[in-house]
Write a protein that holds these residues in place. Sequence first.
Motif, short mmCIF file in Angstrom:
data_model
loop_
_atom_site.label_atom_id
_atom_site.label_comp_id
_atom_site.label_asym_id
_atom_site.label_seq_id
_atom_site.Cartn_x
_atom_site.Cartn_y
_atom_site.Cartn_z
N ASP A 90 0.83 -1.21 0.00
CA ASP A 90 0.00 0.00 0.00
C ASP A 90 0.86 1.25 0.00
OD1 ASP A 90 -2.44 -1.29 -0.09
OD2 ASP A 90 -2.63 -1.36 2.09
N SER A 91 1.83 1.29 0.90
CA SER A 91 2.67 2.50 0.96
C SER A 91 3.58 2.58 -0.26
CB SER A 91 3.49 2.53 2.25
OG SER A 91 4.39 1.45 2.30
N TYR B 56 2.80 1.57 -3.23
CA TYR B 56 1.94 2.05 -4.30
C TYR B 56 1.74 3.56 -4.21
CZ TYR B 56 -1.85 2.66 -7.55
OH TYR B 56 -2.61 3.09 -8.60
N ARG B 57 1.38 4.04 -3.04
CA ARG B 57 1.15 5.48 -2.87
C ARG B 57 2.40 6.29 -3.21
NH1 ARG B 57 -1.70 3.55 1.49
NH2 ARG B 57 0.02 3.95 2.93
N GLU B 58 3.54 5.78 -2.81
CA GLU B 58 4.78 6.54 -3.01
C GLU B 58 5.32 6.44 -4.43
OE1 GLU B 58 9.29 6.75 -1.16
OE2 GLU B 58 7.74 5.66 -0.07
N ALA C 50 3.69 4.80 -7.42
CA ALA C 50 2.81 4.53 -8.57
C ALA C 50 2.98 5.54 -9.70
CB ALA C 50 1.36 4.42 -8.13
#
Length: 184
Positions: free
Chosen positions: A7-8, A10-12, A14
């Motif tokens: 998740d992190s 991806y956020r950072e 993507a």
Amino acid sequence: MPAPDLDSLYREHAPRLLRLAIQMTGERSTAEDALQDAFLSAFRARRSFRGAASPETWLYRIVLNAAVRQREHARKTQQRERRAARNRPTDAGDNDTQRARVLHHALDALTDADRAILGLLHLREIPARTVAQILGIPEGTVWSRAHAARQRLREALERADQPAGEAACASIARTMRPADPLAK
């Protein structure tokens, strides 16, 4: 080694990973598919992450592989679309569009390995040491492959038989300055 927090990651990462996938595949929709496949692959493989590389490097490699697979999968469709587009009349007065077509054609003529090296080093501005880790090759090989890839791109642009080829060649020379101090 604990599984990476996807998740992190991806956020950072993507947006950068999507740009890499676009550069490798040539079109946004294929790149989005590649990114989705990459994160699905990363999710499935997260428990087997050994920590030999950073989670970011591991993820870049997965995205690079997914983009190459997507590109190969889409190649036939893209070729048909290009043949159809070539048969349509074009507006020769739009120099920027013409230069973009020439550049896209020249980049498309490069191998996946050449596009990966140029994209990671020059477009993403990732340090050579990290590119070496992503690609699983020595850092010196990164520089030699980058030099050879730049030369092949330059030759492809110079071979373009329209004036836009020269303009695109000059443009790419300005935007893809070698990051290594020994390159010309």
